[in-house]
Design a protein around this motif. Structure first.
Motif, PDB file in Angstrom:
ATOM      1  N   GLN A 112       0.833  -1.207   0.000  1.00 56.98           N
ATOM      2  CA  GLN A 112       0.000   0.000   0.000  1.00 56.98           C
ATOM      3  C   GLN A 112       0.865   1.254   0.000  1.00 56.98           C
ATOM      4  OE1 GLN A 112      -2.777  -0.410   3.351  1.00 56.98           O
ATOM      5  NE2 GLN A 112      -2.822  -2.607   2.960  1.00 56.98           N
ATOM      6  N   LEU A 115       2.717   1.786  -3.319  1.00 55.32           N
ATOM      7  CA  LEU A 115       1.851   2.311  -4.369  1.00 55.32           C
ATOM      8  C   LEU A 115       1.591   3.797  -4.156  1.00 55.32           C
ATOM      9  CD1 LEU A 115       0.039   2.064  -6.818  1.00 55.32           C
ATOM     10  CD2 LEU A 115      -1.768   1.122  -5.348  1.00 55.32           C
ATOM     11  N   VAL A 116       1.338   4.197  -2.927  1.00 55.15           N
ATOM     12  CA  VAL A 116       1.113   5.614  -2.626  1.00 55.15           C
ATOM     13  C   VAL A 116       2.350   6.436  -2.981  1.00 55.15           C
ATOM     14  CG1 VAL A 116       0.809   7.282  -0.737  1.00 55.15           C
ATOM     15  CG2 VAL A 116      -0.658   5.265  -0.872  1.00 55.15           C
ATOM     16  N   ILE A 119       2.643   6.952  -6.710  1.00 55.12           N
ATOM     17  CA  ILE A 119       1.682   7.944  -7.213  1.00 55.12           C
ATOM     18  C   ILE A 119       2.165   9.360  -6.896  1.00 55.12           C
ATOM     19  CG2 ILE A 119      -0.664   8.842  -6.926  1.00 55.12           C
ATOM     20  CD1 ILE A 119      -1.509   5.860  -6.419  1.00 55.12           C
ATOM     21  N   HIS A 137      -0.948   7.849   3.185  1.00 55.63           N
ATOM     22  CA  HIS A 137      -1.731   6.620   3.275  1.00 55.63           C
ATOM     23  C   HIS A 137      -2.569   6.586   4.557  1.00 55.63           C
ATOM     24  CE1 HIS A 137      -2.475   2.375   4.347  1.00 55.63           C
ATOM     25  NE2 HIS A 137      -2.839   2.324   3.081  1.00 55.63           N
ATOM     26  N   TYR A 169      -5.553   9.676  -3.440  1.00 53.07           N
ATOM     27  CA  TYR A 169      -6.629   8.729  -3.110  1.00 53.07           C
ATOM     28  C   TYR A 169      -7.370   8.300  -4.381  1.00 53.07           C
ATOM     29  CZ  TYR A 169     -10.589   7.006  -0.168  1.00 53.07           C
ATOM     30  OH  TYR A 169     -11.559   6.260   0.457  1.00 53.07           O
ATOM     31  N   TYR A 172      -5.024   6.128  -6.366  1.00 54.42           N
ATOM     32  CA  TYR A 172      -4.775   4.902  -5.598  1.00 54.42           C
ATOM     33  C   TYR A 172      -5.906   3.896  -5.809  1.00 54.42           C
ATOM     34  CZ  TYR A 172      -3.975   2.130  -1.279  1.00 54.42           C
ATOM     35  OH  TYR A 172      -3.756   1.126  -0.355  1.00 54.42           O
ATOM     36  N   ARG A 175      -5.832   2.552  -9.372  1.00 54.52           N
ATOM     37  CA  ARG A 175      -4.741   1.590  -9.587  1.00 54.52           C
ATOM     38  C   ARG A 175      -5.062   0.245  -8.927  1.00 54.52           C
ATOM     39  NH1 ARG A 175       0.075   4.742 -10.365  1.00 54.52           N
ATOM     40  NH2 ARG A 175       1.381   2.933  -9.914  1.00 54.52           N
TER      41      ARG A 175
END
Length: 242
Positions: A112, A115-116, A119, A137, A169, A172, A175
């Motif tokens: 998580q 990925l954040v 981005i 996050h 967000y 996220y 994705r």
């Protein structure tokens, strides 16, 4: 046997919405496990019709063992598990209703945050020191636990940090969907939304679980509250301890 008068009163109360409030070390979990045994023995509840929620896998295992001891036999088929485990099992059965495959992935904490960060840095070209991935996050996680969607958050965001969080967000969630994945918070959000927005699914799981019990109820968040409210709305046999 072995219960004090206050514990006994809670255990043998007629099925309905019941809140048990007691201090630490006063036998709250003992009350919940004996309540389950009472429902099975005295009210004829099938173990498979009982959903008992606690907050750790270890506590869930211990609770199942205590119920079996109280009954004197194995309560096969009973769901004794954490919110996230119960939601994952429900969503595996219902994934196609909400646009996922049954084999959806579940991203762990490191997935998580990674990925954040991607981005923030790659999609938005922002400084991850000014907008730390873990902090961003955490704001997203808090919003999800209050059932605030990415679109709602982005529309309502105010200030530089939350405006960026809103942008992250939205990307996220997009994705995650592209990857056929959910994060831990999504397990709660998607299940709560499934039960509130799809009548057929709500009726199915309300029928499956005729009794819902929750240990450590003081630790529930808004998404968890909405989820168990939906499950118990039909029969109203909800027993919470905290």
């Amino acid at each position: 046997t072995g219960l004090n008068p206050a514990q006994l009163e809670a255990v043998v109360a007629e099925p309905g919405p019941i809140l048990v409030v007691a201090g630490a070390g006063s036998g709250k979990t003992r009350v919940l496990t004996h309540r389950i045994a009472h429902l099975v023995d005295e009210h004829g509840a099938a173990p498979s019709s009982i959903l008992a929620i606690t907050f750790t896998n270890k506590a869930a295992g211990e609770m199942a063992e205590r119920v079996n001891r109280a009954l004197g036999r194995s309560a096969t088929g009973m769901w004794v598990m954490t919110f996230h485990a119960a939601c994952a099992r429900i969503l595996r059965a219902e994934a196609t209703r909400i646009g996922f495959r049954q084999s959806f992935s579940i991203y762990d904490s490191s997935d998580q945050v990674r990925l954040v960060r991607s981005i923030i840095e790659d999609d938005l070209g922002k400084d991850s020191k000014r907008y730390p991935a873990r902090g961003v996050h955490a704001r997203i996680s808090d919003a999800k636990n209050r059932l605030i969607s990415a679109e709602q958050f982005a529309d309502d965001s105010d200030g530089y940090f939350d405006t960026t969080v809103g942008e992250v967000y939205l990307r996220y969630q997009s994705r995650l969907l592209e990857a056929g994945a959910m994060d831990f918070d999504d397990l709660l959000v998607h299940t709560a939304n499934l039960l509130e927005q799809i009548p057929e699914a709500r009726e199915k799981w309300q029928t499956a679980f005729k009794h819902v019990l929750v240990d450590e109820y003081q630790d529930t968040n808004h998404a968890q509250y909405r989820l168990i409210r939906s499950l118990a709305a039909g029969h109203r046999s909800i027993f919470v301890v905290g």
